[in-house]
Design a protein around this motif. Sequence first.
Motif, PDB file in Angstrom:
ATOM      1  N   THR A 244       0.812  -1.218   0.000  1.00 10.09           N
ATOM      2  CA  THR A 244       0.000   0.000   0.000  1.00 10.09           C
ATOM      3  C   THR A 244       0.846   1.269   0.000  1.00 10.09           C
ATOM      4  N   SER A 245       2.142   1.129   0.160  1.00 10.10           N
ATOM      5  CA  SER A 245       3.028   2.292   0.224  1.00 10.10           C
ATOM      6  C   SER A 245       3.297   2.852  -1.173  1.00 10.10           C
ATOM      7  N   PRO A 246       3.354   4.188  -1.320  1.00 11.07           N
ATOM      8  CA  PRO A 246       3.681   4.794  -2.627  1.00 11.07           C
ATOM      9  C   PRO A 246       5.122   4.530  -3.037  1.00 11.07           C
ATOM     10  N   SER A 247       5.937   4.088  -2.089  1.00  8.87           N
ATOM     11  CA  SER A 247       7.339   3.771  -2.402  1.00  8.87           C
ATOM     12  C   SER A 247       7.585   2.261  -2.325  1.00  8.87           C
ATOM     13  N   TYR A 248       6.565   1.510  -2.699  1.00 14.29           N
ATOM     14  CA  TYR A 248       6.602   0.044  -2.615  1.00 14.29           C
ATOM     15  C   TYR A 248       7.668  -0.536  -3.545  1.00 14.29           C
ATOM     16  N   VAL A 249       8.476  -1.444  -3.015  1.00 15.26           N
ATOM     17  CA  VAL A 249       9.480  -2.164  -3.802  1.00 15.26           C
ATOM     18  C   VAL A 249       8.844  -3.484  -4.220  1.00 15.26           C
ATOM     19  N   ASP A 250       8.370  -3.545  -5.442  1.00 12.69           N
ATOM     20  CA  ASP A 250       7.607  -4.695  -5.926  1.00 12.69           C
ATOM     21  C   ASP A 250       8.550  -5.776  -6.459  1.00 12.69           C
ATOM     22  N   LEU A 251       8.475  -6.969  -5.880  1.00  9.63           N
ATOM     23  CA  LEU A 251       9.325  -8.093  -6.315  1.00  9.63           C
ATOM     24  C   LEU A 251       8.562  -9.107  -7.165  1.00  9.63           C
ATOM     25  N   SER A 252       7.290  -8.824  -7.455  1.00  9.72           N
ATOM     26  CA  SER A 252       6.466  -9.809  -8.162  1.00  9.72           C
ATOM     27  C   SER A 252       6.948 -10.081  -9.583  1.00  9.72           C
ATOM     28  N   GLY A 253       7.693  -9.154 -10.158  1.00  4.55           N
ATOM     29  CA  GLY A 253       8.180  -9.365 -11.514  1.00  4.55           C
ATOM     30  C   GLY A 253       9.390 -10.266 -11.603  1.00  4.55           C
ATOM     31  N   LEU A 254      10.002 -10.594 -10.470  1.00  4.63           N
ATOM     32  CA  LEU A 254      11.168 -11.472 -10.475  1.00  4.63           C
ATOM     33  C   LEU A 254      10.747 -12.925 -10.671  1.00  4.63           C
ATOM     34  N   SER A 255      11.566 -13.681 -11.372  1.00  3.90           N
ATOM     35  CA  SER A 255      11.290 -15.103 -11.546  1.00  3.90           C
ATOM     36  C   SER A 255      11.486 -15.820 -10.221  1.00  3.90           C
ATOM     37  N   SER A 256      10.946 -17.023 -10.112  1.00  2.49           N
ATOM     38  CA  SER A 256      11.079 -17.779  -8.868  1.00  2.49           C
ATOM     39  C   SER A 256      12.538 -18.084  -8.565  1.00  2.49           C
ATOM     40  N   ARG A 257      13.348 -18.237  -9.583  1.00  5.63           N
ATOM     41  CA  ARG A 257      14.765 -18.533  -9.352  1.00  5.63           C
ATOM     42  C   ARG A 257      15.500 -17.300  -8.802  1.00  5.63           C
TER      43      ARG A 257
END
Length: 372
Positions: A244-257
């Motif tokens: 919910t933070s405007p400065s969110y560090v999103d890791l969802s785009g990283l592959s599982s490896r």
Amino acid sequence: MVAVTATYYSGYSSTTSSQTSATTASSATSAKTSTTSTSTAATSITLSDAAKAALAEKSFAGVIADARSKLTKLLEDAGRKSPLQNGELALDLSSLDSREIYAIASDKSFSADESEAAMLEMQRRFEAALAGPHSIAQVTGNYTGLYNAAAAFLDALGPEEKASTDWKASRDAVTEGLKQLQTDPKKLPSAGEDDPVATYIKLVETRGTLDQSMATLATNARAALDKRYEEIHATGRIPSFKPTSPSYVDLSGLSSRSLSAIVLDKEGQFTSQEVAAAKSQLRTKSSSVLMAGLKSASQSSDPTAFSQNVISAFSSLSAEERQAAGWSDQLYEAAVANYSTSNKLLEMFNQLSAGSSSSNSGSSFSFASLLG
């Protein structure tokens, strides 16, 4: 790193002269076009029907321009000048779709290192697609699912790749393999030297699976996180792992490896917050895989379906990914045991069904009759 030697893969090192001349000039003028990379889960790319339609309509020149832009950004984020290191793939290319990977491998506007990296990524994707079905075949003794997986992988590739003689030779070999399996599904087909499945099995047996090293992925992830932190700090904000933070560090785009490299953190490069965020994201991905397997099994009439789905999912991950996600060998062993039990019960049920039908000819069989 050993490369696949099947005829199908040899086509990745070159392209037709007409295709190259038509696309290189265009890519040179449009390579700076910015695009948004597609999020991935494990080694698969999920696109909406609308996105697939738009992708299919895009010219190959446009695909090359997008591939150039995305590859440049990936290299910048990872702090690398080349996607290779010591001859091995050192960049996570899972966010690029199959047409973009083929463009990098085949178009002369890309460097030799970039083309080699794309060829290795093609090889890695094919092996990842067959890893689960191959494991199922080893348990069940039935190779039909393995060849169906190869057919599905080849059929999902882009039109430029499917126009090559190498693709046709491989697809014809897979078709021949499926034809032979109709006669005996438990006998590995003999479909000729162009059979990519047979080549895959030989390579896995001799050198294991092809994948990126955890060390290079960890280095790339560290560089990408640091760059993201700099961007957030430049706006006067503090990086946060709260969605919910405007400065969110999103890791969802990283592959599982890549996520696994952060979770395992073998060289102590990551903070406890980063490890916790990666672990949460990885478990979300792995849980969704198991839930998808359960949902698929619930729609199947095969009582062994869920066990097979678990075997496939488990085998599709590397040992490091399984460790990071908390998947122990006991999960695989339980799935195999459950398959054996379910299969044995199914055989007994079929025998009872056949016996009931023969002794009660003319009357319909019902499961309730077995219960008295």
